[in-house]
Scaffold this active site. Structure first.
Site: not given
Ligand code: CIR
Length: 261
Positions: A19, A61, A66-67, A86, A165, A256
């Site tokens: 994404l 992704d 971290e997410d 995700r 975020h 992340c």
């Molecule tokens: C997303 O849109 O979920 C990933 N392309 C990027 C996530 C980045 N995560 C973060 O900054 N904690």
């Protein structure tokens, strides 16, 4: 807080299919791997032992580990990521975290939380309400944190341009003891939740640089942002600057790419 370990995941070959909301071009996979390797080396140079997870092409992704979890000194909780593509990343992280934490809590529907919205600041956590983290997710996480003696507050970033975020716009620099500094982009400096902190403001031309990570005696920051780098150096922080161009193309920041514990 001193960290001794970090969990990272190798980017998958289809990383560029993840994404993104930005229009900075398609990442070069060779460069993604090189930048990821340098990131891992930087964590190691800060004294961390790394757990390397294999690339997972089912989830482009998934290198943004971290997410999918929040780690604290008093336990860990799996998130429920706000992006449908995700959601499945949580299960493989559950198996990995099981090695470090005897019990794992979990955010449940209809709550959603992305770890990128959770900013740990010593005994306090700031939770970003975003397109990924909703009020119910924040409430569940807040309850879980309170049971462990932490306090929490929220910042709504849904109307802040360019912010996926919360931690796209702030980073805690402190050690939780005598240093209580927070980096913040201009759009967030007046937030009530940031009043207790001494703020290091990011110039609007350098917004991307706000996503730094303090790892023990170092601050790791993206390369190419001389104003913030000069401010942090003047405050006495030892800086490691890393080229993050390919991750930036996919809305990803430094924090992340690892879970630190
Ligand atoms: C997303 O849109 O979920 C990933 N392309 C990027 C996530 C980045 N995560 C973060 O900054 N904690």
């Amino acid at each position: 807080m001193m960290f001794s370990q970090a969990i990272v995941r190798l980017p998958a070959a289809n990383f560029a299919d993840g994404l993104t909301t930005v229009d900075l071009g398609r990442p070069s996979f060779a460069l993604v791997l090189e930048q990821h390797q340098r990131y891992c080396q930087a964590l190691e140079s800060c004294g961390l032992s790394l757990t390397h997870l294999p690339a997972d092409a089912d989830f482009p992704d998934s290198t943004f580990v971290e997410d999918v979890a929040i780690l604290t000194e008093h336990g860990a909780i799996l998130t429920r990521p706000g992006a449908a593509s995700r959601a499945g990343e949580v299960r493989s992280m559950q198996a990995t975290l099981g090695r470090f934490y005897p019990e794992l809590a979990e955010i449940s529907a209809p709550g959603t939380v992305d770890g990128g919205d959770i900013c740990e600041a010593g005994q306090h956590f700031i939770i970003g309400i975003s397109l990924r983290t909703n009020h119910e997710g924040a409430r569940q996480l807040g309850n879980w944190l309170e049971q462990r003696g932490y306090t929490w507050s929220t910042i709504d970033v849904r109307e802040v341009p360019g912010i996926l975020h919360l931690k796209s716009g702030i980073a805690y620099l402190g050690d939780g003891l005598d240093d209580n500094r927070m980096i913040a982009i201009d759009a967030l400096v007046d937030e009530a939740a940031l009043r207790p902190f001494e703020l290091v403001q990011v110039s609007p031309s350098e917004d991307y640089a706000a996503n730094c990570v303090r790892v023990n005696q170092h601050v790791i920051m993206p390369a190419g942002f001389p104003l913030l780098q000069a401010s942090l150096s003047a405050l006495g922080y030892a800086i490691i600057a890393l080229d993050m161009s390919e991750f930036q193309k996919m809305d990803g920041g430094l924090s992340c790419l690892s879970l630190r514990l």
